[in-house]
Structures are given as structure tokens and as C-alpha cells.
Design a protein around this motif. Structure first.
Motif, mmCIF file in Angstrom:
data_model
loop_
_atom_site.group_PDB
_atom_site.id
_atom_site.type_symbol
_atom_site.label_atom_id
_atom_site.label_comp_id
_atom_site.label_asym_id
_atom_site.label_seq_id
_atom_site.Cartn_x
_atom_site.Cartn_y
_atom_site.Cartn_z
ATOM 1 N N UNK A 99 -21.662 10.388 41.870
ATOM 2 C CA UNK A 99 -20.535 11.210 42.295
ATOM 3 C C UNK A 99 -20.359 11.261 43.808
ATOM 4 N N UNK A 100 -21.259 10.621 44.535
ATOM 5 C CA UNK A 100 -21.199 10.661 45.998
ATOM 6 C C UNK A 100 -21.001 9.256 46.562
ATOM 7 N N UNK A 101 -20.536 9.201 47.785
ATOM 8 C CA UNK A 101 -20.344 7.922 48.474
ATOM 9 C C UNK A 101 -21.696 7.371 48.923
ATOM 10 N N UNK A 102 -21.897 6.078 48.709
ATOM 11 C CA UNK A 102 -23.178 5.449 49.043
ATOM 12 C C UNK A 102 -23.255 5.173 50.540
ATOM 13 N N UNK A 103 -24.400 5.514 51.125
ATOM 14 C CA UNK A 103 -24.677 5.207 52.535
ATOM 15 C C UNK A 103 -25.910 4.307 52.597
ATOM 16 N N UNK A 104 -25.752 3.092 53.161
ATOM 17 C CA UNK A 104 -26.826 2.097 53.183
ATOM 18 C C UNK A 104 -27.650 2.116 54.468
ATOM 19 N N UNK A 105 -27.196 2.804 55.488
ATOM 20 C CA UNK A 105 -27.821 2.660 56.808
ATOM 21 C C UNK A 105 -29.240 3.206 56.894
ATOM 22 N N UNK A 106 -29.713 3.933 55.865
ATOM 23 C CA UNK A 106 -31.069 4.459 55.886
ATOM 24 C C UNK A 106 -32.010 3.702 54.949
ATOM 25 N N UNK A 107 -31.549 2.593 54.394
ATOM 26 C CA UNK A 107 -32.410 1.785 53.529
ATOM 27 C C UNK A 107 -33.558 1.203 54.340
ATOM 28 N N UNK A 108 -34.783 1.499 53.933
ATOM 29 C CA UNK A 108 -35.962 1.106 54.708
ATOM 30 C C UNK A 108 -36.735 -0.055 54.097
ATOM 31 N N UNK A 109 -36.646 -0.209 52.783
ATOM 32 C CA UNK A 109 -37.459 -1.227 52.111
ATOM 33 C C UNK A 109 -36.656 -1.908 51.017
ATOM 34 N N UNK A 110 -36.837 -3.225 50.906
ATOM 35 C CA UNK A 110 -36.218 -4.018 49.844
ATOM 36 C C UNK A 110 -37.348 -4.693 49.069
ATOM 37 N N UNK A 111 -37.471 -4.351 47.801
ATOM 38 C CA UNK A 111 -38.526 -4.905 46.951
ATOM 39 C C UNK A 111 -37.890 -5.872 45.959
ATOM 40 N N UNK A 112 -38.389 -7.104 45.924
ATOM 41 C CA UNK A 112 -37.849 -8.143 45.049
ATOM 42 C C UNK A 112 -38.939 -8.574 44.081
ATOM 43 N N UNK A 113 -38.621 -8.625 42.806
ATOM 44 C CA UNK A 113 -39.633 -9.017 41.826
ATOM 45 C C UNK A 113 -39.979 -10.499 41.958
ATOM 46 N N UNK A 114 -41.174 -10.832 41.560
ATOM 47 C CA UNK A 114 -41.633 -12.220 41.603
ATOM 48 C C UNK A 114 -40.720 -13.118 40.762
ATOM 49 N N UNK A 115 -40.335 -12.625 39.563
ATOM 50 C CA UNK A 115 -39.462 -13.411 38.691
ATOM 51 C C UNK A 115 -38.115 -13.680 39.345
ATOM 52 N N UNK A 116 -37.604 -12.690 40.071
ATOM 53 C CA UNK A 116 -36.348 -12.854 40.804
ATOM 54 C C UNK A 116 -36.527 -13.883 41.909
ATOM 55 N N UNK A 117 -37.614 -13.757 42.679
ATOM 56 C CA UNK A 117 -37.851 -14.644 43.824
ATOM 57 C C UNK A 117 -38.010 -16.095 43.389
ATOM 58 N N UNK A 118 -38.548 -16.314 42.192
ATOM 59 C CA UNK A 118 -38.742 -17.679 41.711
ATOM 60 C C UNK A 118 -37.424 -18.372 41.388
#
Length: 387
Positions: A99-118
């Protein structure tokens, strides 16, 4: 004459005092603090967002989609999942659930799964680089299992999982990489990338499934944007030595004559790579200077004696060379991927000759002859008395 001038000044003041026309109230925002990227069985991207919503009580529990993720009440953390054939579609799906507007500027970490990375991450991470809000200094991690499971954990010392991951990266014990670092590595001709891998410790007796902590172990090796394997902690530290990025290191030696072990802590370390090209024959001299302190002496050696201190320095040189040789055996001979920066040094020091070999670098890299020139010094033998 004064009256018209005063009227003009007042009118200009009104124009300048129009206020913040594009102001966004924090209570109207869904502030993204962490992101996990997985792929489901249908091949869709699952983007799990860790959201901090200001003004919430933060007394929720669990780690399921759309529920609060921190029972401690320190911070309100909500997990929500968006799905789609691309990052953009997944975010659009996520927006429909909030219900709220997304704000990306405080994103500190991006976690990617091994299966995705492959399957490759270059195209999908393009969103985080092109969008004006996400931080290029956000840290990137590869998870051994599902990435969203990392975000469901509840750290006991930090306010959120993403903050705990940042602390792990900034400890500089193992590898660290920001989104900016990752994109720069993808631009390089060799396309070799190494990223930190994280996993979760199994719950101890009496703990809830969401209470284990995340920890860094191993490093993921990617080539042309796809994960091709991983290296353990010791090999990772060897890579850091080659890249002149070593900041934390404890080396333990066990001299034959000492009847025990001696451990040393790194105070300062520097690595210089000196490349040579001679009739298409490639050679790299690895020059290392390291200064260490003794932090534990369980041997029979009296390190107050100069001869024993010099002998210890020789042991330290041998141990570092063994570690770097083991790193070459895995990275250069087995995986055959240049994550230690040899190609960049050849390009920088011999730009004209590099043009003739860069096209065959994947074949040339395993053939580079490596010599070591290590100067190790022990600054202090510790406060302990003779053993």
C-alpha cells in the motif's frame, strides 16, 4: 522607483519559497533495506524484499511472505515477494502488494541464490544499475541455498538481516564486493568475478528455525556472469593476497624443531604483481611484504633470541608461499579463471603486447610462470615470557 523594485524582490521571494513540491513522507514509503533473488520451478524470478516501514510497532514474528520478521521489536521488518519473468516485472508485482510507495535508496544488501547465479546474473542486475534509486555501494552476496531464507533470519545483535550482512562484509575477513565492484568486473575483458558466499548455521538446541545467524564461508567464482564454482576460505585468503586486498590474516606455523605451534597476526601486508612478456612467454613475479605480531607461542622456542625470530620469519615466508601455491593450483590450474588480477597487470604494464594476447587470455592464463619474492618480518614476539 523604490516601490517597483521592492515589489519585484517580494515576488521573487515568493517564487523561491514554494516549498518541497516533490516531498515524500516517510510514513507513506515502503523502505527497501535488503533484496533476495531466487528462481522458482517455473523459471520465474522471485524477488524477496526486506522492508522497513516507519511508524510500525515491529512486534510481528515469523519470516513468511508479508509478515513481520523481527520479534525483538528493535525494528519493523516485513518480507514481501514479487514474481515475474524479469526483475522489472517482479518489482511491478511487488508494488501491487504494497500500500506504500517503494523507496530503493536504502537497500544495503543484495543476496542471490547459487541456482540463480548459475544461470547468469548480468542482465538481471542491470535494473539495479540503471534505476536512479538503488545504491551502487550495496553489497552483493551469493547464498548456498535459497536467498530468501537468509532474509528470514533474525539477527540478535543487528536491527535487520541486511545490516548484519553489511557488518560481515565490512569485517574484511573474507571477500567483499559492492554492486559497483560487480559491474566493473563484468565490464573487464576477462569477465572473471569472485563474490562472497553466505549460509546459515543450523539452529542450536532450543532455538527457533529463524534464529540461526548468517555467516560467510567460501567464495563464488563467476565467469561471463555465470557461477562456475566456489573456493574455500583458505583459497579465498590466497586470492586476497594476490589482489593486494588482504587486511585480516592469522598464520600458524609448526616448525619441526619448535615442538609446538606459533600463531601470528597480520599487521600490514602489501602485494605487487610484476609481469614480464618475453617472446609470448608470460611470467609473473609476486612481491609480498608482510609485518606480523606473534599472538600465541605454544612452542619451545624463546622468541627473544634473534636466531629464533629469524627462523620464525623463514617459516612465515614458507607458509605464505604454500598458501599462494595452493591458490594457484585451484584458480590457475584447475578452474582456469583469472580472479587474481594477472590479466589486468599485463594490460596495465604492457598495453601494446597485451593487445596480441588478450584474445587468447583464457588459454594463456594457466601457462603463466609464477615466482615469489616474499619479505616477512615479525615485529613483536608478544608479551609472554619464555616458554
Amino acid at each position: 522607483m523604490r516601490r517597483p523594485i521592492m515589489i519585484c524582490v517580494i515576488c521573487m521571494a515568493f517564487v523561491l519559497l514554494t516549498g518541497c513540491w516533490d516531498r515524500r513522507e516517510t510514513n507513506d514509503l515502503a523502505i527497501i533495506t535488503g533484496v533476495a533473488l531466487d528462481k522458482n520451478k517455473e523459471g520465474q524470478i522471485e524477488l524477496t524484499a526486506e522492508i522497513h516501514s516507519p511508524g510500525e510497532s515491529g512486534n510481528g514474528g515469523g519470516g513468511k511472505e508479508g509478515e513481520n520478521n523481527n520479534q525483538g521489536g528493535v525494528q519493523s521488518a516485513v518480507l514481501q515477494i514479487g514474481k515475474g519473468s524479469s526483475i522489472s516485472e517482479a518489482i511491478e508485482n511487488l508494488s501491487e502488494k504494497l500500500p506504500r510507495e517503494i523507496l530503493w535508496s536504502h537497500a544495503e544488501a543484495i543476496v542471490i541464490s547459487k541456482a540463480f547465479a548459475e544461470t547468469g546474473i548480468s542482465d538481471e542486475l542491470d535494473f539495479f544499475v540503471r534505476h536512479p534509486e538503488p545504491r551502487l555501494r550495496s553489497y552483493v552476496f551469493i547464498s548456498d541455498g535459497k536467498a530468501k531464507e537468509i532474509l528470514t533470519l533474525r539477527p540478535s545483535l543487528e536491527r535487520s538481516v541486511s545490516e548484519a550482512l553489511i557488518k560481515l562484509a565490512e569485517s574484511e575477513v573474507l571477500m567483499k564486493a559492492t554492486l559497483f565492484d560487480l559491474m566493473e568486473m563484468l565490464k573487464e575483458e576477462k569477465g572473471a568475478i569472485v563474490l562472497p558466499m553466505i549460509d546459515k548455521l543450523p539452529p542450536e538446541e532450543g532455538q527457533l528455525p529463524s534464529e540461526p545467524i548468517a555467516y560467510m564461508h567460501h567464495s563464488a567464482v563467476l565467469k561471463q556472469g555465470k557461477m562456475i564454482g566456489s573456493i574455500n576460505d583458505q583459497i579465498t585468503r590466497g586470492v586476497l593476497w594476490f589482489r593486494n586486498e588482504i587486511n585480516e590474516s592469522i598464520v600458524t606455523v609448526e616448525p619441526d624443531e619448535a615442538e609446538g605451534i606459533i600463531s601470528m597476526n597480520l599487521l600490514k601486508g602489501r602485494t605487487d604483481l610484476v609481469p614480464e612478456i618475453d617472446d609470448q612467454s608470460l611470467k609473473m613475479t609476486v612481491k609480498i611484504v608482510t609485518i606480523d605480531d606473534v599472538i600465541q607461542n605454544q612452542s619451545s622456542w624463546d622468541l627473544k633470541r634473534l636466531d629464533k625470530l629469524k627462523a620464525l620469519e623463514k617459516e612465515l615466508v614458507q607458509k605464505i608461499e604454500e598458501r599462494l601455491t595452493d591458490t594457484l593450483d585451484i584458480v590457475q590450474k584447475e578452474m582456469k579463471v583469472d580472479i587474481i588480477g594477472f590479466g589486468e597487470e599485463f594490460r596495465r604494464r604492457h598495453p601494446k603486447k597485451w593487445k596480441n594476447i588478450k584474445g587468447d587470455w583464457d588459454e594463456k592464463f594457466p601457462t603463466v610462470q609464477v615466482d615469489f619474492d616474499i619479505d616477512a618480518r615479525v615485529l613483536r614476539a608478544g608479551k609472554g615470557s619464555e616458554t
